[in-house]
Write a protein that holds these residues in place. Structure first.
Motif, PDB file in Angstrom:
ATOM      1  N   CYS A   1      10.752  -2.597  -6.180  1.00 48.63           N
ATOM      2  CA  CYS A   1      11.014  -2.930  -4.776  1.00 48.63           C
ATOM      3  C   CYS A   1       9.942  -2.233  -3.942  1.00 48.63           C
ATOM      4  O   CYS A   1      10.214  -1.291  -3.207  1.00 48.63           O
ATOM      5  N   GLY A   2       8.689  -2.720  -4.099  1.00 46.11           N
ATOM      6  CA  GLY A   2       7.550  -2.004  -3.557  1.00 46.11           C
ATOM      7  C   GLY A   2       7.012  -2.534  -2.247  1.00 46.11           C
ATOM      8  O   GLY A   2       7.255  -3.677  -1.854  1.00 46.11           O
ATOM      9  N   LEU A   3       6.231  -1.693  -1.607  1.00 43.30           N
ATOM     10  CA  LEU A   3       5.539  -2.053  -0.371  1.00 43.30           C
ATOM     11  C   LEU A   3       4.249  -2.809  -0.678  1.00 43.30           C
ATOM     12  O   LEU A   3       3.544  -2.491  -1.630  1.00 43.30           O
ATOM     13  N   PHE A   4       3.948  -3.790   0.150  1.00 43.72           N
ATOM     14  CA  PHE A   4       2.606  -4.381   0.141  1.00 43.72           C
ATOM     15  C   PHE A   4       1.668  -3.414   0.859  1.00 43.72           C
ATOM     16  O   PHE A   4       2.001  -2.849   1.897  1.00 43.72           O
ATOM     17  N   GLN A   5       0.493  -3.225   0.288  1.00 43.30           N
ATOM     18  CA  GLN A   5      -0.507  -2.326   0.859  1.00 43.30           C
ATOM     19  C   GLN A   5      -1.853  -3.033   0.891  1.00 43.30           C
ATOM     20  O   GLN A   5      -2.041  -4.062   0.256  1.00 43.30           O
ATOM     21  N   GLY A   6      -2.802  -2.466   1.630  1.00 43.42           N
ATOM     22  CA  GLY A   6      -4.138  -3.044   1.678  1.00 43.42           C
ATOM     23  C   GLY A   6      -4.396  -3.790   2.963  1.00 43.42           C
ATOM     24  O   GLY A   6      -4.133  -3.277   4.063  1.00 43.42           O
ATOM     25  N   VAL A   7      -4.901  -5.033   2.842  1.00 48.02           N
ATOM     26  CA  VAL A   7      -5.301  -5.794   4.027  1.00 48.02           C
ATOM     27  C   VAL A   7      -4.083  -6.096   4.907  1.00 48.02           C
ATOM     28  O   VAL A   7      -2.946  -6.153   4.439  1.00 48.02           O
ATOM     29  N   LYS A   8      -4.342  -6.325   6.189  1.00 47.74           N
ATOM     30  CA  LYS A   8      -3.259  -6.470   7.159  1.00 47.74           C
ATOM     31  C   LYS A   8      -2.338  -7.628   6.823  1.00 47.74           C
ATOM     32  O   LYS A   8      -1.108  -7.529   6.992  1.00 47.74           O
ATOM     33  N   GLN A   9      -2.904  -8.743   6.320  1.00 46.41           N
ATOM     34  CA  GLN A   9      -2.059  -9.895   5.999  1.00 46.41           C
ATOM     35  C   GLN A   9      -1.000  -9.528   4.969  1.00 46.41           C
ATOM     36  O   GLN A   9       0.120 -10.049   5.008  1.00 46.41           O
ATOM     37  N   LEU A  10      -1.361  -8.641   4.036  1.00 44.81           N
ATOM     38  CA  LEU A  10      -0.382  -8.194   3.044  1.00 44.81           C
ATOM     39  C   LEU A  10       0.614  -7.224   3.669  1.00 44.81           C
ATOM     40  O   LEU A  10       1.822  -7.334   3.449  1.00 44.81           O
ATOM     41  N   ARG A  11       0.135  -6.274   4.441  1.00 46.68           N
ATOM     42  CA  ARG A  11       1.035  -5.281   5.037  1.00 46.68           C
ATOM     43  C   ARG A  11       2.071  -5.929   5.949  1.00 46.68           C
ATOM     44  O   ARG A  11       3.214  -5.454   6.049  1.00 46.68           O
ATOM     45  N   LEU A  12       1.686  -7.013   6.599  1.00 40.69           N
ATOM     46  CA  LEU A  12       2.637  -7.708   7.476  1.00 40.69           C
ATOM     47  C   LEU A  12       3.815  -8.290   6.701  1.00 40.69           C
ATOM     48  O   LEU A  12       4.894  -8.486   7.263  1.00 40.69           O
ATOM     49  N   ARG A  13       3.610  -8.547   5.399  1.00 38.69           N
ATOM     50  CA  ARG A  13       4.718  -9.065   4.591  1.00 38.69           C
ATOM     51  C   ARG A  13       5.882  -8.084   4.518  1.00 38.69           C
ATOM     52  O   ARG A  13       7.031  -8.485   4.284  1.00 38.69           O
TER      53      ARG A  13
ATOM     54  N   THR B   1      -5.327   5.403   3.453  1.00 40.40           N
ATOM     55  CA  THR B   1      -4.554   4.514   4.325  1.00 40.40           C
ATOM     56  C   THR B   1      -3.741   5.269   5.357  1.00 40.40           C
ATOM     57  O   THR B   1      -3.227   4.664   6.296  1.00 40.40           O
ATOM     58  N   GLY B   2      -3.584   6.570   5.220  1.00 41.38           N
ATOM     59  CA  GLY B   2      -2.793   7.349   6.164  1.00 41.38           C
ATOM     60  C   GLY B   2      -2.735   8.791   5.726  1.00 41.38           C
ATOM     61  O   GLY B   2      -3.410   9.213   4.793  1.00 41.38           O
ATOM     62  N   GLY B   3      -1.911   9.579   6.415  1.00 41.47           N
ATOM     63  CA  GLY B   3      -1.699  10.960   6.022  1.00 41.47           C
ATOM     64  C   GLY B   3      -2.752  11.912   6.537  1.00 41.47           C
ATOM     65  O   GLY B   3      -3.659  11.564   7.289  1.00 41.47           O
ATOM     66  N   ARG B   4      -2.643  13.162   6.081  1.00 43.63           N
ATOM     67  CA  ARG B   4      -3.504  14.245   6.569  1.00 43.63           C
ATOM     68  C   ARG B   4      -4.968  14.047   6.199  1.00 43.63           C
ATOM     69  O   ARG B   4      -5.869  14.539   6.887  1.00 43.63           O
ATOM     70  N   VAL B   5      -5.227  13.339   5.098  1.00 44.59           N
ATOM     71  CA  VAL B   5      -6.618  13.188   4.657  1.00 44.59           C
ATOM     72  C   VAL B   5      -7.466  12.473   5.703  1.00 44.59           C
ATOM     73  O   VAL B   5      -8.686  12.681   5.764  1.00 44.59           O
TER      74      VAL B   5
ATOM     75  N   ALA C   1      -7.519  -0.334  -3.432  1.00 43.27           N
ATOM     76  CA  ALA C   1      -7.101  -1.715  -3.184  1.00 43.27           C
ATOM     77  C   ALA C   1      -7.942  -2.342  -2.079  1.00 43.27           C
ATOM     78  O   ALA C   1      -8.326  -1.667  -1.116  1.00 43.27           O
ATOM     79  N   PRO C   2      -8.254  -3.634  -2.207  1.00 43.27           N
ATOM     80  CA  PRO C   2      -9.000  -4.329  -1.148  1.00 43.27           C
ATOM     81  C   PRO C   2      -8.314  -4.165   0.207  1.00 43.27           C
ATOM     82  O   PRO C   2      -7.088  -4.192   0.307  1.00 43.27           O
ATOM     83  N   GLY C   3      -9.131  -3.988   1.228  1.00 42.41           N
ATOM     84  CA  GLY C   3      -8.599  -3.834   2.574  1.00 42.41           C
ATOM     85  C   GLY C   3      -8.335  -2.402   2.978  1.00 42.41           C
ATOM     86  O   GLY C   3      -8.036  -2.133   4.138  1.00 42.41           O
ATOM     87  N   THR C   4      -8.449  -1.452   2.037  1.00 39.80           N
ATOM     88  CA  THR C   4      -8.237  -0.043   2.369  1.00 39.80           C
ATOM     89  C   THR C   4      -9.559   0.608   2.750  1.00 39.80           C
ATOM     90  O   THR C   4     -10.638   0.121   2.441  1.00 39.80           O
ATOM     91  N   ARG C   5      -9.470   1.753   3.401  1.00 46.23           N
ATOM     92  CA  ARG C   5     -10.686   2.486   3.763  1.00 46.23           C
ATOM     93  C   ARG C   5     -11.416   2.957   2.510  1.00 46.23           C
ATOM     94  O   ARG C   5     -12.646   3.014   2.479  1.00 46.23           O
TER      95      ARG C   5
END
Length: 452
Positions: free
Chosen positions: A30-42, A332-336, A358-362
């Motif tokens: 039951c995972g999160l979509f990550q990467g490009v915005k189109q995926l994260r919006l899912r 993609t986030g956090g202290r780094v 993953a594609p779409g990440t920094r």
């Protein structure tokens, strides 16, 4: 038994597979979509069925692309049990709460600085949601049979990869399906190799590295080289790392290099409360991996844990050679991200990218040679050395995946290739057909398959 792919089909994140049997429904991962915005919006979309119609969830492991949608699923109406190994539950207690906290922080930051299109920006879920969903977890032992729903037998088998990770085998009315989960490497620095798979009618296998082999290099050599040359320049080494698995492997590798005097005796900082908590869990569960109590003690003694936000900010003022290991692993986030802002502009420094991005990440953008990155609504110039380290990946490569399949006691009727970018998934499909002669294909998002 019927299965439907609700995530990780045509992409490497968002793992969710619905299994239906005799009118009941189980979700495997039951995972999160990550990467490009189109995926994260899912992640904001409802599932193609009411969440309350899902009777149970089975988790292969705790990484957020496999577990991170659970609080959202609960908020959508899911009330069933969540089955996982005990170590996975311990890790989820850390990861889900941290994800909720970060979602809240990001929404608050966006609202303060006005760079979100939404008024107000909202978190996908909150820390308190993550804490509430933990009440629905049920611990399961490796290799023990149980029934998540009536008539469906399940068994969790060790998969390597990270602490507690499992492959999931389901059986009902003489038909069976095996989910590989994320498979680890036979030569992993920390985790034991995946257990041999059990015979099954259908095998669903991940393909993160389905189109490539890991470099034939020693990751310790790579890490030693980049740290030595950065220290010689008087620079800082920033290593974005997944808080679970990757961070512990890196800390172990750094202590091995220090003990062997292959790198200077420079300070090593772990700036991730979640990674610090996960490292303590690796110590508590040392019987599940290669590190003994002495290895774990050496990591604890040689690592400076950064707990508070104030101490995290002080790291950005460092003027002497140091190593900072911080989450998140794909930037993609956090202290780094704050360390990226502080150190990416100085050519004396280095940013080490260990493993898949993953594609779409920094992280993927840096691997592709980007000289500027957008962070917190502003662009920063990248002048630091970018050092890829794919050899640190905790995923099996193409040959590792094929070796795992080759250990099946008998050929499956079909292999379904998921959890990979399109090129990687199709390359693994072709390799399976060529090596074994088994039917193999890449299912599409939303596709249904009957297990016959």
């Amino acid at each position: 038994m019927q299965i439907q792919f609700l995530g990780a089909a045509g992409t490497v994140t968002g793992s969710k597979t619905l299994v239906e049997h005799d009118g009941r429904r189980v979700l495997v991962d039951c995972g999160l979509f990550q990467g490009v915005k189109q995926l994260r919006l899912r992640n904001w979309n409802a599932l193609p069925l009411p969440a309350e119609d899902i009777d149970a969830v089975l988790l292969t492991h705790a990484h957020l692309d496999h577990s991170g949608f659970l609080p959202r699923l609960m908020n959508l109406g899911f009330q069933g049990r969540i089955h996982a190994t005990r170590a996975t539950i311990d890790l989820c207690r850390l990861l889900l709460a941290d994800a909720g906290h970060l979602f809240e922080e990001e929404a608050a930051y966006a609202n303060r600085h006005g760079f979100s299109r939404h008024r107000p920006a909202l978190p996908l879920f909150k820390k308190e949601d993550a804490q509430r969903v933990l009440r629905q977890f049920v611990p399961q032992d490796f290799n023990a049979s149980f029934e998540p729903i009536a008539g469906l037998r399940a068994r969790l088998q060790p998969a390597g990869h990270i602490l507690g990770a499992a492959s999931v085998r389901l059986e009902a009315q003489g038909r069976s399906v095996l989910f590989s989960g994320d498979l680890g490497r036979d030569d992993d620095l920390v985790m034991e190799p995946p257990a041999p798979p059990s015979a099954s009618d259908v095998v669903i296998i991940e393909s993160t590295y389905g189109d490539r082999l890991h470099e034939a290099v020693d990751p310790l050599d790579q890490l030693a080289d980049v740290i030595a040359r950065t220290a010689a320049r008087g620079g800082i080494v920033v290593i974005p790392a997944f808080a679970v698995g990757r961070a512990q492997a890196l800390l172990h590798a750094l202590q091995l290099l220090k003990t062997a005097q292959r790198i200077p005796d420079l300070p090593i900082y772990l700036n991730s409360p979640m990674a610090a908590g996960a490292t303590r869990l690796y110590t508590a569960w040392h019987e599940l991996h290669r590190l003994d109590e002495a290895d774990c003690a050496r990591i604890a003694a040689g690592t400076r844990i950064v707990e508070t936000v104030e101490d995290s900010k002080r790291l950005n003022m460092l003027k002497w050679p140091s190593v900072i290991v911080s989450a998140s692993g794909m930037l993609t986030g956090g202290r780094v991200l704050h360390h990226l802002v502080a150190f990416a502009g100085d050519p004396r420094n280095s940013i080490v990218l260990p493993g898949f991005q993953a594609p779409g990440t920094r992280g993927a953008a840096l691997l592709a040679g980007a000289t500027s990155l957008k962070v917190h609504g502003q662009y920063l110039t990248v002048r630091a050395e970018v050092a890829p380290m794919a050899a640190m990946s905790a995923h099996a490569d193409r040959d590792g995946l094929l070796r795992w399949l080759g250990r099946l006691p008998s050929p499956p009727r079909e292999v379904l290739v998921t959890h990979g970018e399109p090129a990687a998934a199709d390359a693994l499909r072709l390799a399976i057909e060529e090596r074994f002669g088994w039917p193999a294909r890449v299912p599409e998002q939303g596709e249904r398959v009957e297990v016959r």
